[in-house]
Design a protein around this motif. Structure first.
Motif, PDB file in Angstrom:
ATOM      1  N   PRO A  68      85.640  14.348  64.517  1.00  0.00           N
ATOM      2  CA  PRO A  68      84.799  15.368  65.152  1.00  0.00           C
ATOM      3  C   PRO A  68      84.508  16.486  64.163  1.00  0.00           C
ATOM      4  CG  PRO A  68      87.074  15.652  65.835  1.00  0.00           C
ATOM      5  CD  PRO A  68      87.034  14.386  65.028  1.00  0.00           C
ATOM      6  N   PRO A  69      83.457  17.256  64.406  1.00  0.00           N
ATOM      7  CA  PRO A  69      83.177  18.395  63.522  1.00  0.00           C
ATOM      8  C   PRO A  69      84.287  19.441  63.605  1.00  0.00           C
ATOM      9  CG  PRO A  69      81.774  18.468  65.480  1.00  0.00           C
ATOM     10  CD  PRO A  69      82.489  17.150  65.511  1.00  0.00           C
ATOM     11  N   THR A  70      84.515  20.120  62.504  1.00  0.00           N
ATOM     12  CA  THR A  70      85.508  21.194  62.454  1.00  0.00           C
ATOM     13  C   THR A  70      84.868  22.466  61.930  1.00  0.00           C
ATOM     14  OG1 THR A  70      86.227  20.552  60.230  1.00  0.00           O
ATOM     15  CG2 THR A  70      87.435  19.591  62.091  1.00  0.00           C
ATOM     16  N   ILE A  71      85.518  23.591  62.198  1.00  0.00           N
ATOM     17  CA  ILE A  71      84.995  24.901  61.778  1.00  0.00           C
ATOM     18  C   ILE A  71      85.604  25.275  60.438  1.00  0.00           C
ATOM     19  CG2 ILE A  71      84.826  27.347  62.388  1.00  0.00           C
ATOM     20  CD1 ILE A  71      85.108  26.388  65.346  1.00  0.00           C
ATOM     21  N   HIS A  95      78.415  34.418  61.901  1.00  0.00           N
ATOM     22  CA  HIS A  95      78.087  33.027  61.582  1.00  0.00           C
ATOM     23  C   HIS A  95      79.352  32.176  61.634  1.00  0.00           C
ATOM     24  CE1 HIS A  95      74.093  33.925  59.270  1.00  0.00           C
ATOM     25  NE2 HIS A  95      74.198  34.595  60.414  1.00  0.00           N
ATOM     26  N   VAL A  96      79.286  31.076  62.379  1.00  0.00           N
ATOM     27  CA  VAL A  96      80.387  30.122  62.466  1.00  0.00           C
ATOM     28  C   VAL A  96      79.945  28.844  61.750  1.00  0.00           C
ATOM     29  CG1 VAL A  96      81.906  28.831  63.996  1.00  0.00           C
ATOM     30  CG2 VAL A  96      81.143  31.126  64.656  1.00  0.00           C
ATOM     31  N   VAL A  97      80.585  28.543  60.623  1.00  0.00           N
ATOM     32  CA  VAL A  97      80.168  27.433  59.764  1.00  0.00           C
ATOM     33  C   VAL A  97      80.994  26.185  60.072  1.00  0.00           C
ATOM     34  CG1 VAL A  97      79.825  26.679  57.378  1.00  0.00           C
ATOM     35  CG2 VAL A  97      79.589  29.101  57.968  1.00  0.00           C
ATOM     36  N   PHE A  98      80.324  25.049  60.201  1.00  0.00           N
ATOM     37  CA  PHE A  98      80.984  23.769  60.461  1.00  0.00           C
ATOM     38  C   PHE A  98      80.907  22.876  59.214  1.00  0.00           C
ATOM     39  CE2 PHE A  98      80.224  25.564  64.519  1.00  0.00           C
ATOM     40  CZ  PHE A  98      81.142  25.008  65.401  1.00  0.00           C
ATOM     41  N   GLY A 183      93.947  35.255  57.155  1.00  0.00           N
ATOM     42  CA  GLY A 183      94.666  35.156  55.889  1.00  0.00           C
ATOM     43  C   GLY A 183      94.218  33.980  55.047  1.00  0.00           C
ATOM     44  N   SER A 184      93.438  33.089  55.652  1.00  0.00           N
ATOM     45  CA  SER A 184      92.956  31.921  54.914  1.00  0.00           C
ATOM     46  C   SER A 184      91.769  32.266  54.025  1.00  0.00           C
ATOM     47  CB  SER A 184      92.535  30.822  55.897  1.00  0.00           C
ATOM     48  OG  SER A 184      91.414  31.247  56.664  1.00  0.00           O
ATOM     49  N   GLY A 185      91.184  33.444  54.243  1.00  0.00           N
ATOM     50  CA  GLY A 185      89.981  33.828  53.519  1.00  0.00           C
ATOM     51  C   GLY A 185      88.721  33.385  54.235  1.00  0.00           C
ATOM     52  N   ASN A 186      88.872  32.633  55.333  1.00  0.00           N
ATOM     53  CA  ASN A 186      87.721  32.090  56.048  1.00  0.00           C
ATOM     54  C   ASN A 186      87.594  32.611  57.474  1.00  0.00           C
ATOM     55  OD1 ASN A 186      86.819  30.377  53.911  1.00  0.00           O
ATOM     56  ND2 ASN A 186      88.516  28.994  54.382  1.00  0.00           N
ATOM     57  N   LYS A 189      88.108  38.213  60.254  1.00  0.00           N
ATOM     58  CA  LYS A 189      88.913  39.399  59.987  1.00  0.00           C
ATOM     59  C   LYS A 189      89.261  39.556  58.501  1.00  0.00           C
ATOM     60  CE  LYS A 189      93.282  41.327  61.817  1.00  0.00           C
ATOM     61  NZ  LYS A 189      93.008  42.231  62.925  1.00  0.00           N
ATOM     62  N   ASP A 190      89.066  38.500  57.697  1.00  0.00           N
ATOM     63  CA  ASP A 190      89.608  38.485  56.334  1.00  0.00           C
ATOM     64  C   ASP A 190      88.921  39.399  55.308  1.00  0.00           C
ATOM     65  OD1 ASP A 190      91.747  36.846  56.848  1.00  0.00           O
ATOM     66  OD2 ASP A 190      90.705  35.010  56.327  1.00  0.00           O
ATOM     67  N   PRO A 191      87.599  39.300  55.102  1.00  0.00           N
ATOM     68  CA  PRO A 191      87.028  39.980  53.932  1.00  0.00           C
ATOM     69  C   PRO A 191      87.104  41.506  53.977  1.00  0.00           C
ATOM     70  CG  PRO A 191      85.510  38.357  54.862  1.00  0.00           C
ATOM     71  CD  PRO A 191      86.591  38.574  55.860  1.00  0.00           C
TER      72      PRO A 191
END
Length: 301
Positions: A68-71, A95-98, A183-186, A189-191
């Motif tokens: 399945p697609p993931t984010i 923007h939510v990137v898949f 905390g993953s950079g993605n 909340k991260d940048p």
């Protein structure tokens, strides 16, 4: 079924030739490819030798997609100033990137952590990024009561069950609809901390105690001072003139003491009235917001 899946684009790099087709390749598809050498448009090696024709057609190995697609990432685009404090009415494109192309039906929603009242944002559109991954766009409008020092997606249920999100083979997004961890950079909340200020300035006029009341008048003067919950922006001279008509001061008998001037400074609003305020006077003050002449805090609320 038989039929041609028309090639719309060709790219050559190293030992790889990539063909882009009109229709999505389905699982277990049976495909063949042929190449007819065209002397006017040759594919050549580094020495100038042209590639031979591929004839008869050769079978293509189809690698099935059962995932399945993931984010992959949640972010705000560079066109949005994430360093500015966002006030009521401001729009934040999220923007939510898949990891692959998508088909969307219905209206998916994105839930955000915005203080005591969490925002639920409707899906606005789909865009294809430069990496050929599909991106869902959610336009979040800041509403009154939304406050946070670091905007984030909801911790437990960021993407609601509304709408259908599936890849080009109709494999739906996993039920968990998991977003990248902080905390993953993605993660959103991260940048940078996106600050939301959805609090309107207020005046406390519910007490008769002069030490705590937000509205105080000194007998023998023509001024009333209102104390606000936060620092205000300094209005223009034209706005200050117009504001006099937005305040109403009345006595216990219902007679109006007309406001002739308004001054705004820091957390104070000073009203000048027509008649001198008498000892033991019983006064009330009202303010009717005029959107063409608003009193605002430093962030525009």
């Amino acid at each position: 079924t038989s039929g041609e899946n028309v090639v719309t684009a060709v790219a050559a790099s190293g030992t790889t030739i990539t063909l882009t087709l009109t229709d999505t390749i389905l699982n277990d598809a049976s495909l063949t490819v042929a190449y007819a050498r065209d002397a006017a448009n040759l594919i050549t090696d580094a020495s100038g030798n042209d590639m031979v024709s591929v004839t008869p057609a050769r079978d293509i190995k189809v690698v099935n997609d059962s995932s399945p697609p993931t984010i992959s990432k949640v972010y705000t685009p560079s066109s949005f100033d994430a360093t500015a404090v966002q006030a009521i009415g401001d729009i934040i494109p999220i923007h939510v990137v898949f990891n692959e192309g998508l088909n969307v039906s219905g209206v998916p929603t994105l839930k955000l952590e915005t203080g005591t009242a969490d925002a639920v944002v409707n899906y606005a559109s789909t865009t294809t990024t430069f990496t050929e991954n599909d991106t869902l766009v959610f336009d979040y409008t800041v509403e009154s009561g939304h406050t946070t020092m670091d905007l984030a997606t909801h911790e437990t249920s960021p993407l609601g069950s509304a709408g259908t999100i599936a890849d080009n083979l109709n494999s739906p997004l996993a039920d968990a609809r998991t977003l990248p961890i902080v905390g993953s950079g993605n993660a959103l909340k991260d940048p940078v901390n996106i600050v939301i200020d959805g609090s309107r300035p207020t005046v406390n006029v519910t007490t008769n105690d002069s030490s705590t009341s937000g509205a105080v008048a000194n007998a023998g003067t023509k001024t009333i001072t209102l104390t606000t919950s936060e620092t205000l922006a300094t209005p223009s001279s034209d706005t200050l003139t117009a504001l006099a008509g937005d305040f109403t001061v009345t006595n216990a008998a219902g007679a109006e003491n007309v406001v002739t001037a308004v001054d705004v400074s820091g957390t104070s609003i000073t009203l000048t009235v027509t008649d001198t305020i008498q000892n033991s006077a019983s006064l009330t003050v009202a303010y009717a917001l005029d959107t063409s002449n608003p009193i605002e805090d430093a962030n525009g609320n």
